[in-house]
Design an enzyme around this catalytic site. Structure first.
Site, mmCIF file in Angstrom:
data_model
loop_
_atom_site.group_PDB
_atom_site.id
_atom_site.type_symbol
_atom_site.label_atom_id
_atom_site.label_comp_id
_atom_site.label_asym_id
_atom_site.label_seq_id
_atom_site.Cartn_x
_atom_site.Cartn_y
_atom_site.Cartn_z
ATOM 1 N N ASP A 167 -30.048 -18.594 -0.678
ATOM 2 C CA ASP A 167 -29.255 -18.611 0.547
ATOM 3 C C ASP A 167 -27.912 -17.940 0.284
ATOM 4 O OD1 ASP A 167 -27.696 -20.148 2.930
ATOM 5 O OD2 ASP A 167 -29.862 -20.276 3.217
ATOM 6 N N HIS A 204 -23.241 -22.140 4.426
ATOM 7 C CA HIS A 204 -24.638 -22.357 4.818
ATOM 8 C C HIS A 204 -25.457 -22.904 3.646
ATOM 9 C CE1 HIS A 204 -28.736 -21.018 6.207
ATOM 10 N NE2 HIS A 204 -28.241 -21.323 7.400
ATOM 11 N N SER A 412 -33.020 -23.693 9.679
ATOM 12 C CA SER A 412 -32.403 -23.571 8.356
ATOM 13 C C SER A 412 -32.216 -24.927 7.709
ATOM 14 C CB SER A 412 -31.025 -22.905 8.464
ATOM 15 O OG SER A 412 -31.117 -21.513 8.485
#
Length: 476
Positions: A167, A204, A412
């Site tokens: 990621d 994230h 996600s």
């Protein structure tokens, strides 16, 4: 015309790739992004066939000089992919690319003879809230507990389940969050801009790692910053980056991947074919996000879960809304999505543990759900005005402060919840085979949710708390 949010994200991703002209496809329909003027082929004989066939096609039908068609990148790598330029790409303006479409058509007869795909667009692979966004992070009040909450259990380095998160990288203050004390990996590149404003999608990967650790404390989590550049990478590079991610520490028990793209096909991505074939030989389980387009179109690599030979190696995960009873409005769906987990308004680590960090919203919320749902979804609540939106919002976008934890939505984040449940199952059962653990977990699941009229397996962690939101007030 592509949806507003997709167009906004196109502009942002194009700015992050200034030297790569991008197009929206197919035929400007707003389903995926790809590199203009370039196609992909497998190295060796197939690349030669593609190059010769495309050169002959354009010389005959378009009057282009043969030197318009040429190799446009390294001819050998572990992904086994060659970039072939089929036309002058020009500028990335968001329109479709007739030259690439023509090249694909030119190979149709050769592909029929070969019995497999020989050529592909060079798609943009992005984190699953980017070109198909669920929403942006929302601050939570200091002292708000994580959701899912921290499960009971200790970290034991001798028995911990190895989890690789591919990621964006880790935020500099992630160790200030107790659940991430044992997490390691790459640092997030350029967390803030020159004005000290948190950049979009920074945090994230940290948020994802926090979710895994909350659901499964006995995990060794490594975060690789494969998608640090605006959460996007070209398909021609993605396969190689996946190999690099597993090279550093070896193949883990579980890979958590919240990235992908649709491509209008049902046979996977040419650029990750070599990696996926290698994955199939390993014991590693790939858990991948189904994407946030609110669509039944396969999203790759998650949709490999529906291809013969990959059903045990890949688990595709869609998102449930905050009450856990139905699918989230944004979640992709269909038979290729094999499980669903909470993915709306989850709370996990972001940044600002050491010092509060400002963030400026990039997208405006809507007056109604853009997918046609009637519950108070993240399309319209909480209200904010964004920098990239152009539909009559105020000149100054909304700014907020993050102080550690945040609330965020998307497939996600449903993905690491599922990863955590598989890892927790491995610890509880002393199971060392992640693929067997995945099968056992799915067989033992007694919870179900409704997604677009279908009853689907729902992976609900014991520490997850449903979040129900009242309808927002009308925008003034």
């Amino acid at each position: 015309m592509a949806p507003q949010r997709f167009r906004e994200q196109f502009a942002q991703i194009q700015r992050s790739m200034p030297d790569v002209p991008l197009a929206i496809g197919p035929d400007d329909a707003g389903e995926f992004l790809y590199e203009k003027g370039v196609v992909l082929a497998r190295d060796g004989e197939e690349a030669r066939v593609v190059e010769d066939t495309v050169r002959q096609h354009f010389t005959t039908f378009a009057g282009l000089a043969p030197d318009h068609v040429r190799r446009a990148g390294p001819e050998t790598n572990r992904s086994g992919i060659t970039r072939i330029q089929v036309a002058d790409p020009g500028r990335g303006d968001g329109s479709g690319d007739p030259a690439v479409a023509g090249a694909l058509r030119a190979l149709s007869a050769a592909e029929a003879r070969a019995g497999h795909r020989m050529v592909s667009r060079n798609h943009v692979v992005s984190i699953a809230v980017n070109a198909c966004p669920g929403d942006e992070p929302v601050p939570v009040a200091p002292g708000t507990p994580p959701n899912p909450g921290a499960a009971e259990g200790a970290h034991d380095p001798d028995s911990a389940v190895g989890v690789l998160v591919i990621d964006t990288g880790l935020m500099h203050d992630h160790r200030s969050y107790p659940l991430l004390a044992h997490t390691r990996g790459d640092a997030q590149v350029a967390e803030c801009d020159g004005d000290g404003i948190l950049q979009q999608y920074c945090g994230h990967g940290t948020f994802i790692a926090g979710l895994v650790a909350a659901v499964a404390p006995n995990t060794d989590i490594t975060v690789r910053g494969t998608l640090n550049d605006a959460g996007a990478v070209l398909e021609s590079e993605f396969g190689e980056k996946l190999f690099e991610a597993v090279d550093e520490g070896g193949w883990p028990d579980v890979i958590s991947l919240s990235a992908g793209t649709s491509n209008g096909r049902t046979d996977g991505l040419l650029g990750v074919d070599a990696f996926m074939r290698e994955l199939r030989k390993q014991r590693t389980l790939l858990v991948a996000a189904a994407g946030n387009n609110g669509s039944a179109t396969p999203f790759w690599p998650a949709a490999y879960a529906d291809l013969p030979g990959y059903e045990h190696a890949v688990l595709s995960v869609g998102a449930l809304r905050g009450d856990g009873e139905y699918g989230a409005c944004f979640s992709n769906h269909g038979g290729w999505v094999k499980a669903y987990a909470p993915g709306e308004r989850l709370t996990s680590a972001l940044t600002g543990f050491d010092t509060p960090v400002p963030y400026v919203y990039q997208h405006s919320t809507y007056d109604a759900c853009r997918y046609g749902f009637t519950y108070p979804c993240t399309c319209l609540h909480p209200r904010h005005n964004g920098l990239l939106s152009e539909d009559g919002g105020p000149a100054k976008p909304d700014q907020v402060m993050f102080e550690g934890l945040a609330q965020w939505s998307g497939t996600s984040f449903a993905t690491p919840v599922a990863v955590g449940m598989i890892a927790a199952h491995m610890t509880a059962r002393a199971q060392t085979d992640p693929r067997k653990a995945r099968r056992q977990l799915m067989e033992d699941t007694t919870e179900f949710a409704e997604v677009r009229g279908s009853h689907v397996p729902a992976l609900l962690p014991p520490t997850w708390r449903p979040v129900r939101v009242s309808p927002p007030a009308a925008r003034a």
